[in-house]
Design a protein around this motif. Sequence first.
Motif, PDB file in Angstrom:
ATOM      1  N   GLN A 269      -6.123   0.922  -3.771  1.00  0.00           N
ATOM      2  CA  GLN A 269      -5.340   1.591  -2.745  1.00  0.00           C
ATOM      3  C   GLN A 269      -4.510   0.644  -1.889  1.00  0.00           C
ATOM      4  OE1 GLN A 269      -5.069   5.100  -2.661  1.00  0.00           O
ATOM      5  NE2 GLN A 269      -5.999   4.600  -4.639  1.00  0.00           N
TER       6      GLN A 269
ATOM      7  N   THR B  31       0.698  -0.113  -4.913  1.00  0.00           N
ATOM      8  CA  THR B  31       1.485   1.075  -5.234  1.00  0.00           C
ATOM      9  C   THR B  31       2.010   0.932  -6.660  1.00  0.00           C
ATOM     10  OG1 THR B  31       2.174   1.512  -2.954  1.00  0.00           O
ATOM     11  CG2 THR B  31       3.598   2.376  -4.685  1.00  0.00           C
TER      12      THR B  31
ATOM     13  N   PRO C 171       0.800  -1.226   0.000  1.00  0.00           N
ATOM     14  CA  PRO C 171       0.000   0.000   0.000  1.00  0.00           C
ATOM     15  C   PRO C 171       0.831   1.273   0.000  1.00  0.00           C
ATOM     16  CG  PRO C 171       0.003  -0.997   2.186  1.00  0.00           C
ATOM     17  CD  PRO C 171       0.700  -1.965   1.275  1.00  0.00           C
TER      18      PRO C 171
ATOM     19  N   PRO D 151      -4.089   9.876  -5.270  1.00  0.00           N
ATOM     20  CA  PRO D 151      -4.556   8.492  -5.068  1.00  0.00           C
ATOM     21  C   PRO D 151      -5.306   7.948  -6.284  1.00  0.00           C
ATOM     22  CG  PRO D 151      -5.040   9.838  -3.144  1.00  0.00           C
ATOM     23  CD  PRO D 151      -4.567  10.776  -4.208  1.00  0.00           C
TER      24      PRO D 151
ATOM     25  N   LYS E 170       1.034   7.372  -6.772  1.00  0.00           N
ATOM     26  CA  LYS E 170      -0.030   7.437  -5.764  1.00  0.00           C
ATOM     27  C   LYS E 170       0.087   8.675  -4.882  1.00  0.00           C
ATOM     28  CE  LYS E 170      -2.117   4.085  -2.577  1.00  0.00           C
ATOM     29  NZ  LYS E 170      -1.827   2.786  -1.930  1.00  0.00           N
TER      30      LYS E 170
END
Length: 280
Positions: free
Chosen positions: A129, A132, A95, A123, A119
């Motif tokens: 989410q 990455t 993440p 986002p 990101k």
Amino acid sequence: MWERVTSILESRGRPVLMGRTILRIEHRGGMVRTVVARNDDGAVEEYAGSQFVSSIPMRELVRLLEPAPPSPVLDAANKLGYRDFISIALMIDRPDLFPDNWIYIHDPSVKVGRIQNFKNWSPDMVPDQTKTCLGLEYFCFEGDGLWTMDDAALIDVARKELAQLGMCPPEAVFDGVVVRQQKAYPVYDDVYQARVQVIRDYLAKSLPNLHVAGRNGMHKYNNQDHSMMTALLVARAIATGSALDPWKVNADAVYHEDIRVGEKDLSGRQVPERLAGVSR
């Protein structure tokens, strides 16, 4: 934003045409008259106009002119250099990896020069989410070993270098995409400004309805916002006769009114200078 601009133009009967290769730029009587292009289907198209704006790399713009310009202009254009660029987007089963938008890499044991963390720009650039996406950027020359490497091999290089830098294990990378960008950077050597000036003088005197804008169009290392500013000033000059000069927009997006003939042009990024008395 540019999708919206495209939509507005199309609603006004001015479509943005993609997938065209410029074959030649025809001029006569001291004016550009027609641009000849080939579309994706191989058909040749001609576009006539009264004003033309180019963001084509300056070297290629000069080569496309028909009839060809004088040999000193062609020579100046042919000696302009470019640096090319490969971006390898790695999708990673993590993440978060680091808090920065991008980082520069100074480790001589790897080839990657910069890493973007998409990101952290937004986002929305990563749909899941829990994952990455990093863009590993490699500076190269078209035709060299990196440029000619196939996509799978480049993704493998990027995966291994990310692990070597201690960012994540190779098995955390589950996919990758390679993008090659020709002529991403105009080369600034100690004589590039003189060569650009030869071309500028020729266009101003011989083809005043052919305007240049943007990083490659002006052979000027501007970022995106500065490049857009030069294009806005060109458009304003065409539409309203504005005297604001796009060449006076520098790399800090500052408009300079005060560069006088014979003075050194300090707009844009500077290059090292040869010391007096030191031979090549």
